[in-house]
Write a protein that holds these residues in place. Structure first.
Motif, PDB file in Angstrom:
ATOM      1  N   ILE A 119      -8.172  28.502 -31.061  1.00  0.00           N
ATOM      2  CA  ILE A 119      -9.185  29.375 -31.669  1.00  0.00           C
ATOM      3  C   ILE A 119      -9.119  29.295 -33.189  1.00  0.00           C
ATOM      4  N   GLY A 120      -7.889  29.363 -33.717  1.00  0.00           N
ATOM      5  CA  GLY A 120      -7.724  29.253 -35.169  1.00  0.00           C
ATOM      6  C   GLY A 120      -8.211  27.923 -35.701  1.00  0.00           C
ATOM      7  N   LEU A 121      -7.892  26.825 -34.995  1.00  0.00           N
ATOM      8  CA  LEU A 121      -8.314  25.492 -35.421  1.00  0.00           C
ATOM      9  C   LEU A 121      -9.836  25.350 -35.412  1.00  0.00           C
ATOM     10  N   ILE A 122     -10.478  25.863 -34.362  1.00  0.00           N
ATOM     11  CA  ILE A 122     -11.941  25.769 -34.266  1.00  0.00           C
ATOM     12  C   ILE A 122     -12.606  26.480 -35.442  1.00  0.00           C
ATOM     13  N   ILE A 123     -12.120  27.685 -35.742  1.00  0.00           N
ATOM     14  CA  ILE A 123     -12.706  28.451 -36.852  1.00  0.00           C
ATOM     15  C   ILE A 123     -12.460  27.765 -38.189  1.00  0.00           C
ATOM     16  N   SER A 124     -11.218  27.305 -38.408  1.00  0.00           N
ATOM     17  CA  SER A 124     -10.885  26.701 -39.709  1.00  0.00           C
ATOM     18  C   SER A 124     -11.590  25.365 -39.933  1.00  0.00           C
ATOM     19  N   ASN A 125     -11.960  24.683 -38.830  1.00  0.00           N
ATOM     20  CA  ASN A 125     -12.633  23.396 -38.971  1.00  0.00           C
ATOM     21  C   ASN A 125     -14.154  23.501 -38.947  1.00  0.00           C
ATOM     22  N   CYS A 126     -14.666  24.631 -38.458  1.00  0.00           N
ATOM     23  CA  CYS A 126     -16.124  24.833 -38.437  1.00  0.00           C
ATOM     24  C   CYS A 126     -16.614  25.652 -39.628  1.00  0.00           C
ATOM     25  N   PHE A 127     -15.719  26.440 -40.202  1.00  0.00           N
ATOM     26  CA  PHE A 127     -16.095  27.278 -41.347  1.00  0.00           C
ATOM     27  C   PHE A 127     -15.094  27.087 -42.476  1.00  0.00           C
ATOM     28  N   LYS A 128     -15.563  27.199 -43.681  1.00  0.00           N
ATOM     29  CA  LYS A 128     -14.674  27.090 -44.844  1.00  0.00           C
ATOM     30  C   LYS A 128     -14.149  28.480 -45.184  1.00  0.00           C
ATOM     31  N   LEU A 129     -12.899  28.691 -44.900  1.00  0.00           N
ATOM     32  CA  LEU A 129     -12.296  29.998 -45.157  1.00  0.00           C
ATOM     33  C   LEU A 129     -11.896  30.116 -46.628  1.00  0.00           C
ATOM     34  N   PRO A 130     -12.136  31.270 -47.249  1.00  0.00           N
ATOM     35  CA  PRO A 130     -11.762  31.441 -48.659  1.00  0.00           C
ATOM     36  C   PRO A 130     -10.248  31.407 -48.844  1.00  0.00           C
ATOM     37  N   GLU A 131      -9.823  31.033 -50.034  1.00  0.00           N
ATOM     38  CA  GLU A 131      -8.389  30.914 -50.319  1.00  0.00           C
ATOM     39  C   GLU A 131      -7.653  32.242 -50.176  1.00  0.00           C
ATOM     40  N   TRP A 132      -8.304  33.357 -50.589  1.00  0.00           N
ATOM     41  CA  TRP A 132      -7.642  34.657 -50.499  1.00  0.00           C
ATOM     42  C   TRP A 132      -7.344  35.012 -49.043  1.00  0.00           C
ATOM     43  N   PHE A 133      -8.214  34.550 -48.126  1.00  0.00           N
ATOM     44  CA  PHE A 133      -8.014  34.794 -46.708  1.00  0.00           C
ATOM     45  C   PHE A 133      -6.795  34.010 -46.210  1.00  0.00           C
ATOM     46  N   LYS A 134      -6.733  32.729 -46.562  1.00  0.00           N
ATOM     47  CA  LYS A 134      -5.605  31.883 -46.134  1.00  0.00           C
ATOM     48  C   LYS A 134      -4.282  32.364 -46.724  1.00  0.00           C
ATOM     49  N   ASN A 135      -4.341  32.823 -47.983  1.00  0.00           N
ATOM     50  CA  ASN A 135      -3.112  33.290 -48.647  1.00  0.00           C
ATOM     51  C   ASN A 135      -2.543  34.549 -48.000  1.00  0.00           C
ATOM     52  N   ALA A 136      -3.415  35.302 -47.310  1.00  0.00           N
ATOM     53  CA  ALA A 136      -2.974  36.540 -46.671  1.00  0.00           C
ATOM     54  C   ALA A 136      -2.388  36.307 -45.279  1.00  0.00           C
ATOM     55  N   LEU A 137      -2.425  35.060 -44.799  1.00  0.00           N
ATOM     56  CA  LEU A 137      -1.871  34.738 -43.480  1.00  0.00           C
ATOM     57  C   LEU A 137      -0.348  34.595 -43.588  1.00  0.00           C
TER      58      LEU A 137
END
Length: 417
Positions: A119-137
């Motif tokens: 699920i995470g891979l599908i979302i990250s490869n279909c949509f460009k997630l903002p850096e602030w979102f990735k940094n909060a993971l």
């Protein structure tokens, strides 16, 4: 002279958070375990999405959300981003848990972590997630909290119940397969991080061993997700075909159980495979697999020391041996937390209390792992997982797994025939 402010490392924060969750349970604040098991749409609505079950999910969310916020405060991370990102990751993880709870999916032994990752891979490869979102993971934080809670299930008293033969086989298999897998990886010029994770996954107990090793060496999450994918994918054909091969070889149920428990990497697949053979095979396979799981903490401890020592020599002290202080500074403290929790539940907490809280804590442990893999997927691209460089680890895994199957069969025949 300016005074240096005291800061907690992530590993110590993990130990604090893990013990806080356990302390709450011991003081009577036991979060109910939600059910995700369903076979058809009516069971999905009446069981999984029933009022009581949704309340259990909400209770779990409230607890782990509070823990995640406390972790962010202690580590001085961006709290505003976490307040948005964590609920999102939790909802995606719930979807994975519901999918994995389907009876048809369970027959193929597809675990929740693979759905979380997908699920995470599908979302990250279909949509460009903002850096602030990735940094909060906070992937590593979630994994390590899960590992501290894993200590509640490794009871030293149960080792004796596993039986001497099961323990002997587990020790022989783990040591021989680990060294062979590591030797193959180094011959193929695979880097040390991937080599350690892959060797532990093949030889000890699959997913949990890979996660523990990655945490101990602060491994790359992309490499970890690749190893996990290999473990889960190869477990399926092994689970299906090994019982028939055992029948063709005319092996007894005892030998078959020992063979299955020692070579199949996931506990779920071992149970499913042993059930296909018979009650005795199921019993022996479970004992042997449990014996291997018990060795996880010991293996993580020695891997941590090896990695700390080798890193110190390579990066810090080119000529001098690392000091005990340096080894302690680099040593992953969550391993200390894992061992301390295991000792606590083995020798201090009454068995009656353990039986009352173990299901809740095990559910929370699995949830932290699932959250971690959703996070890994959200910060990873398919091209990173399946690029050309990853063929060598795949070859190493297949070679090591083949060696594992053959060696375990020989040891099982010698001990259980």
């Amino acid at each position: 002279m300016e005074r240096k402010s005291f800061e907690l490392s992530e590993d110590w924060v993990v130990v604090i958070l893990g013990f806080a969750i356990i302390a709450l349970a011991l003081f009577g604040i036991v979060v109910p375990k939600p059910s995700f098991n369903w076979a058809d749409s009516s069971e999905l609505t009446q069981k999984v999405f029933s009022g009581n079950n949704l309340l259990s999910m909400a209770s779990q969310f409230g607890l782990i959300y509070a823990v995640a916020i406390l972790g962010a405060i202690l580590l001085k991370k961006n709290l505003k981003a976490l307040l948005i990102v964590f609920p999102t990751v939790f909802v995606l993880t719930l979807v994975a848990l519901v999918l994995a709870g389907n009876s048809t999916i369970k027959e193929y032994n597809l675990e929740a972590v693979i759905f979380s990752l997908a699920i995470g891979l599908i979302i990250s490869n279909c949509f460009k997630l903002p850096e602030w979102f990735k940094n909060a993971l906070s992937t590593e934080l979630y994994v390590k909290i899960g590992l501290v809670l894993l200590g509640t299930t490794v009871i030293f008293g149960d080792i004796l119940k596993a039986g001497s033969l099961g323990l002997i086989q587990a020790l022989l298999v783990v040591v021989s397969v680990w060294y062979f897998a590591y030797w193959v990886c180094r011959k193929l010029k695979i880097d040390k991080e991937m080599s350690l994770m892959l060797s532990s996954a093949v030889s000890i107990c699959g997913v949990s061993a890979a996660i523990a090793t990655s945490g101990a060496i602060k491994g790359d999450n992309k490499k970890l997700s690749y190893v996990i994918s290999l473990v889960l994918i190869t477990a399926i054909p092994m689970m299906i075909f090994m019982p028939y091969i055992a029948q063709w070889l005319n092996l007894s149920q005892e030998v078959t159980g020992a063979w299955l428990g020692g070579s199949i990497d996931t506990t779920g697949a071992v149970v499913a495979s042993g059930s296909l053979v018979g009650e005795e095979a199921l019993k022996i396979s479970t004992i042997v697999k449990f014996s291997q799981n018990v060795l996880l903490g010991i293996a993580a401890f020695f891997i941590s020391i090896y990695w700390t020592y080798s890193k110190s020599v390579d990066d810090e002290t080119k000529k001098d041996k690392p000091t005990l202080r340096l080894i302690w500074d680099r040593f992953p403290k969550f391993v200390v937390g894992f061992v301390a929790v295991s000792l606590l539940f083995s020798f201090v907490i009454p068995a009656e209390t353990t039986s009352q809280i173990k299901d809740s804590l095990k559910s929370l442990q699995g949830l932290w792992f699932a959250l971690a893999f959703t996070s890994i997927g959200l910060e990873t691209n398919f091209k990173d997982l399946f690029k050309q460089d990853n063929k060598k680890p795949f070859y190493a895994f297949i070679i090591a797994q083949t060696f594992n199957i053959l060696v375990t069969l020989i040891i099982a025949l010698a001990l259980f025939n």
